[in-house]
Write a protein that holds these residues in place. Structure first.
Motif, PDB file in Angstrom:
ATOM      1  N   MET A  12       8.178  22.112  43.453  1.00  0.00           N
ATOM      2  CA  MET A  12       7.526  21.321  42.418  1.00  0.00           C
ATOM      3  C   MET A  12       7.867  19.846  42.636  1.00  0.00           C
ATOM      4  SD  MET A  12       7.711  21.579  38.238  1.00  0.00           S
ATOM      5  CE  MET A  12       9.486  21.500  38.135  1.00  0.00           C
ATOM      6  N   GLY A  13       6.828  19.011  42.574  1.00  0.00           N
ATOM      7  CA  GLY A  13       7.025  17.579  42.713  1.00  0.00           C
ATOM      8  C   GLY A  13       6.923  17.046  44.127  1.00  0.00           C
ATOM      9  N   ALA A  14       6.618  17.911  45.093  1.00  0.00           N
ATOM     10  CA  ALA A  14       6.537  17.457  46.491  1.00  0.00           C
ATOM     11  C   ALA A  14       5.216  16.772  46.812  1.00  0.00           C
ATOM     12  CB  ALA A  14       6.759  18.630  47.442  1.00  0.00           C
ATOM     13  N   GLY A  15       4.180  16.978  45.988  1.00  0.00           N
ATOM     14  CA  GLY A  15       2.907  16.302  46.212  1.00  0.00           C
ATOM     15  C   GLY A  15       1.754  17.189  46.625  1.00  0.00           C
ATOM     16  N   LYS A  16       1.848  18.482  46.393  1.00  0.00           N
ATOM     17  CA  LYS A  16       0.796  19.411  46.822  1.00  0.00           C
ATOM     18  C   LYS A  16      -0.535  19.117  46.132  1.00  0.00           C
ATOM     19  CE  LYS A  16       3.327  22.845  45.494  1.00  0.00           C
ATOM     20  NZ  LYS A  16       4.523  22.119  45.022  1.00  0.00           N
ATOM     21  N   THR A  17      -0.525  19.004  44.817  1.00  0.00           N
ATOM     22  CA  THR A  17      -1.758  18.732  44.073  1.00  0.00           C
ATOM     23  C   THR A  17      -2.337  17.390  44.495  1.00  0.00           C
ATOM     24  OG1 THR A  17      -1.002  20.048  42.199  1.00  0.00           O
ATOM     25  CG2 THR A  17      -2.739  18.436  41.760  1.00  0.00           C
ATOM     26  N   THR A  18      -1.508  16.394  44.612  1.00  0.00           N
ATOM     27  CA  THR A  18      -1.951  15.061  45.016  1.00  0.00           C
ATOM     28  C   THR A  18      -2.562  15.094  46.410  1.00  0.00           C
ATOM     29  OG1 THR A  18      -0.251  14.062  43.627  1.00  0.00           O
ATOM     30  CG2 THR A  18      -1.195  12.678  45.359  1.00  0.00           C
ATOM     31  N   THR A  47       1.479  22.692  38.420  1.00  0.00           N
ATOM     32  CA  THR A  47       0.515  23.737  38.754  1.00  0.00           C
ATOM     33  C   THR A  47       1.084  25.095  38.361  1.00  0.00           C
ATOM     34  OG1 THR A  47      -0.309  22.434  40.610  1.00  0.00           O
ATOM     35  CG2 THR A  47      -0.802  24.801  40.641  1.00  0.00           C
ATOM     36  N   VAL A  48       0.266  25.907  37.657  1.00  0.00           N
ATOM     37  CA  VAL A  48       0.752  27.218  37.221  1.00  0.00           C
ATOM     38  C   VAL A  48       0.028  28.383  37.891  1.00  0.00           C
ATOM     39  CG1 VAL A  48       1.656  26.402  35.021  1.00  0.00           C
ATOM     40  CG2 VAL A  48      -0.721  27.177  35.160  1.00  0.00           C
ATOM     41  N   ALA A  49      -1.071  28.135  38.573  1.00  0.00           N
ATOM     42  CA  ALA A  49      -1.753  29.210  39.301  1.00  0.00           C
ATOM     43  C   ALA A  49      -2.128  28.733  40.702  1.00  0.00           C
ATOM     44  CB  ALA A  49      -2.985  29.698  38.545  1.00  0.00           C
ATOM     45  N   LEU A  50      -3.006  27.730  40.800  1.00  0.00           N
ATOM     46  CA  LEU A  50      -3.416  27.219  42.100  1.00  0.00           C
ATOM     47  C   LEU A  50      -4.149  25.911  41.951  1.00  0.00           C
ATOM     48  CD1 LEU A  50      -6.770  27.665  42.752  1.00  0.00           C
ATOM     49  CD2 LEU A  50      -6.014  29.999  42.521  1.00  0.00           C
ATOM     50  N   ASP A  51      -4.265  25.213  43.064  1.00  0.00           N
ATOM     51  CA  ASP A  51      -5.186  24.091  43.225  1.00  0.00           C
ATOM     52  C   ASP A  51      -6.133  24.509  44.341  1.00  0.00           C
ATOM     53  OD1 ASP A  51      -3.895  22.253  41.417  1.00  0.00           O
ATOM     54  OD2 ASP A  51      -2.354  21.981  42.947  1.00  0.00           O
ATOM     55  N   TYR A  52      -7.400  24.060  44.260  1.00  0.00           N
ATOM     56  CA  TYR A  52      -8.355  24.411  45.309  1.00  0.00           C
ATOM     57  C   TYR A  52      -9.250  23.223  45.594  1.00  0.00           C
ATOM     58  CZ  TYR A  52     -12.197  26.418  47.877  1.00  0.00           C
ATOM     59  OH  TYR A  52     -13.132  26.663  48.847  1.00  0.00           O
ATOM     60  N   GLY A  67      -3.413  25.155  46.953  1.00  0.00           N
ATOM     61  CA  GLY A  67      -2.064  24.738  46.618  1.00  0.00           C
ATOM     62  C   GLY A  67      -1.405  25.752  45.711  1.00  0.00           C
ATOM     63  N   ILE A  68      -0.161  26.072  46.014  1.00  0.00           N
ATOM     64  CA  ILE A  68       0.583  27.048  45.210  1.00  0.00           C
ATOM     65  C   ILE A  68       1.407  26.333  44.145  1.00  0.00           C
ATOM     66  CG2 ILE A  68       0.806  28.614  47.190  1.00  0.00           C
ATOM     67  CD1 ILE A  68       3.900  27.771  47.068  1.00  0.00           C
ATOM     68  N   PRO A  69       1.793  27.050  43.101  1.00  0.00           N
ATOM     69  CA  PRO A  69       2.789  26.487  42.187  1.00  0.00           C
ATOM     70  C   PRO A  69       4.116  26.374  42.930  1.00  0.00           C
ATOM     71  CG  PRO A  69       1.774  28.480  41.265  1.00  0.00           C
ATOM     72  CD  PRO A  69       1.337  28.373  42.683  1.00  0.00           C
ATOM     73  N   GLY A  70       4.866  25.328  42.666  1.00  0.00           N
ATOM     74  CA  GLY A  70       6.127  25.120  43.369  1.00  0.00           C
ATOM     75  C   GLY A  70       7.311  25.853  42.772  1.00  0.00           C
ATOM     76  N   GLN A  71       7.144  26.394  41.573  1.00  0.00           N
ATOM     77  CA  GLN A  71       8.255  27.064  40.908  1.00  0.00           C
ATOM     78  C   GLN A  71       8.306  28.536  41.303  1.00  0.00           C
ATOM     79  OE1 GLN A  71       6.219  25.488  37.587  1.00  0.00           O
ATOM     80  NE2 GLN A  71       8.140  24.847  36.632  1.00  0.00           N
ATOM     81  N   LYS A  72       9.500  29.031  41.574  1.00  0.00           N
ATOM     82  CA  LYS A  72       9.680  30.411  42.025  1.00  0.00           C
ATOM     83  C   LYS A  72       9.219  31.435  40.992  1.00  0.00           C
ATOM     84  CE  LYS A  72      13.407  28.857  44.877  1.00  0.00           C
ATOM     85  NZ  LYS A  72      14.807  28.541  44.885  1.00  0.00           N
ATOM     86  N   ARG A  73       9.206  31.060  39.726  1.00  0.00           N
ATOM     87  CA  ARG A  73       8.773  32.019  38.695  1.00  0.00           C
ATOM     88  C   ARG A  73       7.292  32.349  38.802  1.00  0.00           C
ATOM     89  NH1 ARG A  73       7.762  28.962  33.169  1.00  0.00           N
ATOM     90  NH2 ARG A  73       7.471  26.857  33.957  1.00  0.00           N
ATOM     91  N   PHE A  74       6.544  31.555  39.564  1.00  0.00           N
ATOM     92  CA  PHE A  74       5.124  31.831  39.786  1.00  0.00           C
ATOM     93  C   PHE A  74       4.878  32.449  41.164  1.00  0.00           C
ATOM     94  CE2 PHE A  74       4.918  28.131  36.799  1.00  0.00           C
ATOM     95  CZ  PHE A  74       4.422  28.843  35.699  1.00  0.00           C
ATOM     96  N   ASN A  75       5.895  33.074  41.743  1.00  0.00           N
ATOM     97  CA  ASN A  75       5.761  33.585  43.110  1.00  0.00           C
ATOM     98  C   ASN A  75       4.748  34.722  43.243  1.00  0.00           C
ATOM     99  OD1 ASN A  75       7.274  35.659  42.033  1.00  0.00           O
ATOM    100  ND2 ASN A  75       8.877  35.575  43.577  1.00  0.00           N
ATOM    101  N   PHE A  76       4.337  35.324  42.144  1.00  0.00           N
ATOM    102  CA  PHE A  76       3.260  36.322  42.232  1.00  0.00           C
ATOM    103  C   PHE A  76       1.978  35.666  42.756  1.00  0.00           C
ATOM    104  CE2 PHE A  76       3.002  34.520  38.015  1.00  0.00           C
ATOM    105  CZ  PHE A  76       1.642  34.368  37.778  1.00  0.00           C
ATOM    106  N   MET A  77       1.767  34.389  42.455  1.00  0.00           N
ATOM    107  CA  MET A  77       0.609  33.669  42.984  1.00  0.00           C
ATOM    108  C   MET A  77       0.785  33.390  44.478  1.00  0.00           C
ATOM    109  SD  MET A  77      -1.721  33.442  40.754  1.00  0.00           S
ATOM    110  CE  MET A  77      -2.812  32.450  41.742  1.00  0.00           C
ATOM    111  N   TRP A  78       2.025  33.212  44.913  1.00  0.00           N
ATOM    112  CA  TRP A  78       2.279  32.994  46.329  1.00  0.00           C
ATOM    113  C   TRP A  78       1.774  34.190  47.125  1.00  0.00           C
ATOM    114  CZ3 TRP A  78       8.125  31.296  46.490  1.00  0.00           C
ATOM    115  CH2 TRP A  78       8.316  30.180  45.667  1.00  0.00           C
TER     116      TRP A  78
END
Length: 188
Positions: A12-18, A47-52, A67-78
């Motif tokens: 989270m915060g690395a710049g994926k969405t941007t 991001t809580v699900a994805l960016d496209y 783009g994936i969520p950066g938080q491990k709690r959303f790893n089901f989306m990964w």
């Protein structure tokens, strides 16, 4: 027309969405919600699900950007998003508490994307704080994954040209590895 599905990963915060917003030629689908972990990364949304988004490279190579969520709690989306991906842009912010640890964690978590396509690493926020050097990232890659060829760039996700160069390097890497039989052929 070749099609590439590329996953943008990292903390989270690395710049994926941007990064996806700076690359996409269509309006980006984004699932931003209020950030409940501002004590970890001080930003209003996450991001809580994805960016496209999508971009066409050259005359006819369509690249689908997820783009994936950066938080491990959303790893089901990964798990869901990495199924179709042929490559990965791993963004790591150098001002994080342990950017080298984040690099190795996400590379381990998504190693199959290297094995079936390719990976590039983008080091972000290096203008904000002196953190590990590019040599430090290269040494960590060699130590944890000897023999893998993974380009590492310093990038600003807001700069479309920098992100395009990194994405093009990934697509060329995937196509060359496929041409030489190192990974499955790219679907056209």
């Amino acid at each position: 027309m070749a099609e590439h599905v590329i996953l943008f990963t990292g903390p989270m915060g690395a710049g994926k969405t941007t990064a996806i917003r700076s690359l996409s030629e269509i309006e980006v689908v984004s699932t931003e919600a209020g950030n409940s972990e501002r004590h970890i990364v001080d930003k209003a949304t996450t991001t809580v699900a994805l960016d496209y988004g999508e971009i066409v490279i050259g005359s006819d190579d369509k690249v689908r950007l997820y783009g994936i969520p950066g938080q491990k709690r959303f790893n089901f989306m990964w798990t869901i998003l990495k199924k179709r991906a042929k490559g990965m842009v791993l963004l790591v912010n150098t001002d994080a508490p342990d950017p080298i640890g984040e690099l190795t964690f996400f590379l381990d978590e998504f190693r199959e994307l290297y094995d079936r396509g390719g990976v590039v690493v983008g080091v972000t926020r290096s203008d904000v704080l002196d953190g590990p050097s590019l040599d430090d990232f290269h040494e960590a890659l060699e130590r944890t994954n000897p023999g893998l060829v993974i380009p590492v760039f310093t990038v600003d996700p807001r700069e479309s040209s920098q992100m395009q160069n990194m994405l093009l390097a990934l697509v060329v890497n995937i196509e060359m590895r496929a041409a030489f039989g190192a990974v499955p052929a790219v679907a056209g």
